[in-house]
Design a protein around this motif. Sequence first.
Motif, PDB file in Angstrom:
ATOM      1  N   ALA A 196       0.833  -1.202   0.000  1.00  0.00           N
ATOM      2  CA  ALA A 196       0.000   0.000   0.000  1.00  0.00           C
ATOM      3  C   ALA A 196       0.870   1.257   0.000  1.00  0.00           C
ATOM      4  O   ALA A 196       0.501   2.288  -0.565  1.00  0.00           O
ATOM      5  N   LYS A 197       2.018   1.174   0.656  1.00  0.00           N
ATOM      6  CA  LYS A 197       2.973   2.290   0.653  1.00  0.00           C
ATOM      7  C   LYS A 197       4.335   1.748   0.237  1.00  0.00           C
ATOM      8  O   LYS A 197       4.924   0.924   0.937  1.00  0.00           O
ATOM      9  N   THR A 198       4.823   2.221  -0.896  1.00  0.00           N
ATOM     10  CA  THR A 198       6.104   1.730  -1.415  1.00  0.00           C
ATOM     11  C   THR A 198       7.038   2.904  -1.680  1.00  0.00           C
ATOM     12  O   THR A 198       6.616   3.911  -2.258  1.00  0.00           O
ATOM     13  N   ALA A 199       8.279   2.787  -1.241  1.00  0.00           N
ATOM     14  CA  ALA A 199       9.307   3.784  -1.565  1.00  0.00           C
ATOM     15  C   ALA A 199      10.375   3.123  -2.431  1.00  0.00           C
ATOM     16  O   ALA A 199      10.841   2.029  -2.108  1.00  0.00           O
ATOM     17  N   ILE A 200      10.708   3.772  -3.535  1.00  0.00           N
ATOM     18  CA  ILE A 200      11.749   3.270  -4.446  1.00  0.00           C
ATOM     19  C   ILE A 200      13.036   4.024  -4.115  1.00  0.00           C
ATOM     20  O   ILE A 200      13.094   5.246  -4.250  1.00  0.00           O
ATOM     21  N   LEU A 201      14.054   3.289  -3.689  1.00  0.00           N
ATOM     22  CA  LEU A 201      15.326   3.892  -3.257  1.00  0.00           C
ATOM     23  C   LEU A 201      16.395   3.666  -4.324  1.00  0.00           C
ATOM     24  O   LEU A 201      16.702   2.517  -4.663  1.00  0.00           O
ATOM     25  N   LEU A 202      16.958   4.780  -4.827  1.00  0.00           N
ATOM     26  CA  LEU A 202      17.992   4.723  -5.874  1.00  0.00           C
ATOM     27  C   LEU A 202      19.312   5.248  -5.342  1.00  0.00           C
ATOM     28  O   LEU A 202      19.343   6.276  -4.663  1.00  0.00           O
ATOM     29  N   GLY A 203      20.403   4.561  -5.677  1.00  0.00           N
ATOM     30  CA  GLY A 203      21.726   4.966  -5.186  1.00  0.00           C
ATOM     31  C   GLY A 203      22.583   5.615  -6.251  1.00  0.00           C
ATOM     32  O   GLY A 203      22.181   5.731  -7.404  1.00  0.00           O
ATOM     33  N   PRO A 204      23.775   6.046  -5.847  1.00  0.00           N
ATOM     34  CA  PRO A 204      24.660   6.827  -6.714  1.00  0.00           C
ATOM     35  C   PRO A 204      25.009   6.109  -8.022  1.00  0.00           C
ATOM     36  O   PRO A 204      25.194   4.892  -8.035  1.00  0.00           O
ATOM     37  N   GLU A 205      25.103   6.875  -9.093  1.00  0.00           N
ATOM     38  CA  GLU A 205      25.631   6.393 -10.357  1.00  0.00           C
ATOM     39  C   GLU A 205      27.019   5.793 -10.095  1.00  0.00           C
ATOM     40  O   GLU A 205      27.814   6.380  -9.373  1.00  0.00           O
ATOM     41  N   GLY A 206      27.323   4.688 -10.687  1.00  0.00           N
ATOM     42  CA  GLY A 206      28.639   4.067 -10.471  1.00  0.00           C
ATOM     43  C   GLY A 206      28.569   3.070  -9.328  1.00  0.00           C
ATOM     44  O   GLY A 206      28.201   1.919  -9.528  1.00  0.00           O
ATOM     45  N   ILE A 221      11.554   2.429 -14.500  1.00  0.00           N
ATOM     46  CA  ILE A 221      11.035   1.063 -14.674  1.00  0.00           C
ATOM     47  C   ILE A 221      10.314   0.619 -13.402  1.00  0.00           C
ATOM     48  O   ILE A 221       9.217   0.059 -13.455  1.00  0.00           O
ATOM     49  N   ALA A 222      10.906   0.913 -12.240  1.00  0.00           N
ATOM     50  CA  ALA A 222      10.285   0.511 -10.970  1.00  0.00           C
ATOM     51  C   ALA A 222       8.996   1.304 -10.726  1.00  0.00           C
ATOM     52  O   ALA A 222       7.969   0.745 -10.332  1.00  0.00           O
ATOM     53  N   LEU A 223       9.025   2.600 -10.977  1.00  0.00           N
ATOM     54  CA  LEU A 223       7.836   3.438 -10.748  1.00  0.00           C
ATOM     55  C   LEU A 223       6.703   3.067 -11.712  1.00  0.00           C
ATOM     56  O   LEU A 223       5.536   3.012 -11.317  1.00  0.00           O
ATOM     57  N   ALA A 224       7.044   2.819 -12.970  1.00  0.00           N
ATOM     58  CA  ALA A 224       6.022   2.448 -13.955  1.00  0.00           C
ATOM     59  C   ALA A 224       5.367   1.137 -13.549  1.00  0.00           C
ATOM     60  O   ALA A 224       4.148   0.972 -13.653  1.00  0.00           O
ATOM     61  N   TYR A 225       6.178   0.210 -13.052  1.00  0.00           N
ATOM     62  CA  TYR A 225       5.640  -1.090 -12.635  1.00  0.00           C
ATOM     63  C   TYR A 225       4.720  -0.920 -11.420  1.00  0.00           C
ATOM     64  O   TYR A 225       3.615  -1.470 -11.385  1.00  0.00           O
ATOM     65  N   CYS A 226       5.157  -0.154 -10.432  1.00  0.00           N
ATOM     66  CA  CYS A 226       4.318   0.087  -9.243  1.00  0.00           C
ATOM     67  C   CYS A 226       3.003   0.749  -9.648  1.00  0.00           C
ATOM     68  O   CYS A 226       1.937   0.374  -9.170  1.00  0.00           O
ATOM     69  N   HIS A 227       3.096   1.741 -10.525  1.00  0.00           N
ATOM     70  CA  HIS A 227       1.904   2.474 -10.924  1.00  0.00           C
ATOM     71  C   HIS A 227       0.924   1.547 -11.650  1.00  0.00           C
ATOM     72  O   HIS A 227      -0.263   1.492 -11.325  1.00  0.00           O
ATOM     73  N   ALA A 228       1.441   0.792 -12.640  1.00  0.00           N
ATOM     74  CA  ALA A 228       0.563  -0.084 -13.423  1.00  0.00           C
ATOM     75  C   ALA A 228      -0.043  -1.164 -12.532  1.00  0.00           C
ATOM     76  O   ALA A 228      -1.217  -1.502 -12.671  1.00  0.00           O
ATOM     77  N   THR A 229       0.742  -1.682 -11.597  1.00  0.00           N
ATOM     78  CA  THR A 229       0.277  -2.785 -10.766  1.00  0.00           C
ATOM     79  C   THR A 229      -0.769  -2.304  -9.768  1.00  0.00           C
ATOM     80  O   THR A 229      -1.755  -2.980  -9.514  1.00  0.00           O
ATOM     81  N   SER A 230      -0.561  -1.118  -9.211  1.00  0.00           N
ATOM     82  CA  SER A 230      -1.541  -0.635  -8.232  1.00  0.00           C
ATOM     83  C   SER A 230      -2.818  -0.172  -8.932  1.00  0.00           C
ATOM     84  O   SER A 230      -3.911  -0.320  -8.414  1.00  0.00           O
ATOM     85  N   MET A 231      -2.695   0.346 -10.174  1.00  0.00           N
ATOM     86  CA  MET A 231      -3.880   0.683 -10.958  1.00  0.00           C
ATOM     87  C   MET A 231      -4.704  -0.568 -11.223  1.00  0.00           C
ATOM     88  O   MET A 231      -5.918  -0.568 -11.104  1.00  0.00           O
ATOM     89  N   ALA A 232      -4.022  -1.647 -11.614  1.00  0.00           N
ATOM     90  CA  ALA A 232      -4.723  -2.901 -11.926  1.00  0.00           C
ATOM     91  C   ALA A 232      -5.448  -3.397 -10.681  1.00  0.00           C
ATOM     92  O   ALA A 232      -6.564  -3.896 -10.748  1.00  0.00           O
ATOM     93  N   GLY A 233      -4.803  -3.208  -9.506  1.00  0.00           N
ATOM     94  CA  GLY A 233      -5.415  -3.643  -8.248  1.00  0.00           C
ATOM     95  C   GLY A 233      -6.660  -2.845  -7.896  1.00  0.00           C
ATOM     96  O   GLY A 233      -7.533  -3.327  -7.182  1.00  0.00           O
ATOM     97  N   ASP A 234      -6.746  -1.607  -8.419  1.00  0.00           N
ATOM     98  CA  ASP A 234      -7.884  -0.735  -8.112  1.00  0.00           C
ATOM     99  C   ASP A 234      -9.137  -1.114  -8.901  1.00  0.00           C
ATOM    100  O   ASP A 234     -10.222  -0.658  -8.592  1.00  0.00           O
ATOM    101  N   ASP A 235      -8.937  -1.928  -9.965  1.00  0.00           N
ATOM    102  CA  ASP A 235     -10.088  -2.231 -10.839  1.00  0.00           C
ATOM    103  C   ASP A 235     -11.209  -2.965 -10.078  1.00  0.00           C
ATOM    104  O   ASP A 235     -10.942  -3.810  -9.244  1.00  0.00           O
TER     105      ASP A 235
END
Lengths: 269, 269
Positions: B212-222, B255-269
């Motif tokens: 229900a609450k997801t945070a996507i954590l991204l680290g430094p380039e390299g 990629i992670a945000l698009a997946y979370c968005h699409a998956t939670s939208m599908a769950g709302d149907d």
Amino acid sequence: MRTVPISDADDPRVAPYVSIRERDLAGRSDGRFIVEGKVTLSILLERSRFEIESVFIGRSRLEPLSEILAQVPPEVPVYVAPQAVMDQVAGFPIHRGVLACARKGQPFGVEKLLDAETLLVLNGISNHDNVGAAFRNAAAFGAGGVLLDEQSCDPLYRKSIRVSAGAALWLPFVQAGQGEDHITGLQSAGFDIWAMTPRTTAAELHQLKPSAKTAILLGPEGPGLEDALIDRCRPVRIAMAGGFDSINVATAGAIALAYCHATSMAGDD
Amino acid sequence: MRTVPISDADDPRVAPYVSIRERDLAGRSDGRFIVEGKVTLSILLERSRFEIESVFIGRSRLEPLSEILAQVPPEVPVYVAPQAVMDQVAGFPIHRGVLACARKGQPFGVEKLLDAETLLVLNGISNHDNVGAAFRNAAAFGAGGVLLDEQSCDPLYRKSIRVSAGAALWLPFVQAGQGEDHITGLQSAGFDIWAMTPRTTAAELHQLKPSAKTAILLGPEGPGLEDALIDRCRPVRIAMAGGFDSINVATAGAIALAYCHATSMAGDD
């Protein structure tokens, strides 16, 4: 390794490196292209399909690059110049002090790509960063190659190669013809073509199951794919939040390719 | 609209626009930031949370921009100068001929973000293009905000704003503290934190179901995220082809945000 000292910016042996930026922008007609930087040189030497003609480095880089330079074939000259001479030849400061020149050679025919399970197809992508990023993503997610129309920009432009993390040097690609021809050829070869579009009537990416052969078709930044092309393919959208209907074109390709790759991997289990 | 003609590059009224690049790079200490270009000015006027202080445009742009400029509040001066004077003030050619100056104001506290269903968390992202692209993607996929550590670069840097397609001006963000603090605070607030990593032992993104609450954590380039941070979160990888273990950090977030968005939208149907 055959090092050749260069002391004069007018030396004809380094002529392919003269005024790099201007010639890159105008488009080179001599069948050559320029590679810049250590990582891309190393990929050019280790896994590219292109014939390297020469290397051109700043004198101070000879020692730090010795390991990579040891891979240069003995018949290929390594031109070595003081940094100031190098900058004068190139027409701008070559901070990294590493250039190489290679030949494009005979382009692949489209049939080279048709055995792939996943292809990326670029239509009218006119930004070098986006073409480079598209190649990087295609390589990351195991696409078998990239098909580009004549309007898209050259993947062997110096900056495209760098942004591609060198993928433009080894991932098979064909740049020829128009989107209409691509669709005809790919469909004859059994590809399901996913035309990426913000159309609300398009299928949502994450609800699709990739076919055995899938081609991801991306259109121009700004206007997007023409309706006439979309209508001949399977229109596919990436669900976005209200008010937004666009992300960067290479990013859209990455999302579609990552999904295809993950889904087909899961199917292989 | 209150237009104020400027004929002298030393006019103190345009002092905030002097030597833009140098001051951007050094980091502004006056609580102001600069916005460049028509699209971002329009977002600054229509939906930003920041107070606009002034607009500065080339004389030839007054007419073509009249529609946007009509939205400038009457108390805000619109400085108008010949292009040459404008370039002299800014210290480089302002091709688009459109600048504005705004105040950062009071920063949000972290609590502002904690009601969101999806957050993007940036750790040590030191490239302005990547921060801008991360904001654009967060907005496209409906993230409720962005949390950045002190080491990440400023989302209100001119180029970050432009690359974000203006999202840095309206999407709530907080830049404060360190990754360790972020993890503690987000977990207390009930977030499942997905630490994006190439670790082969991590869960594959496309096989997860977002909480229900997801945070996507991204680290430094390299280098990517530190192990100590990953170990406190749910390690998540994006499946890639053999030989590749890295894509652009903003692309990974998309990629992670698009997946979370699409998956939670599908769950709302």
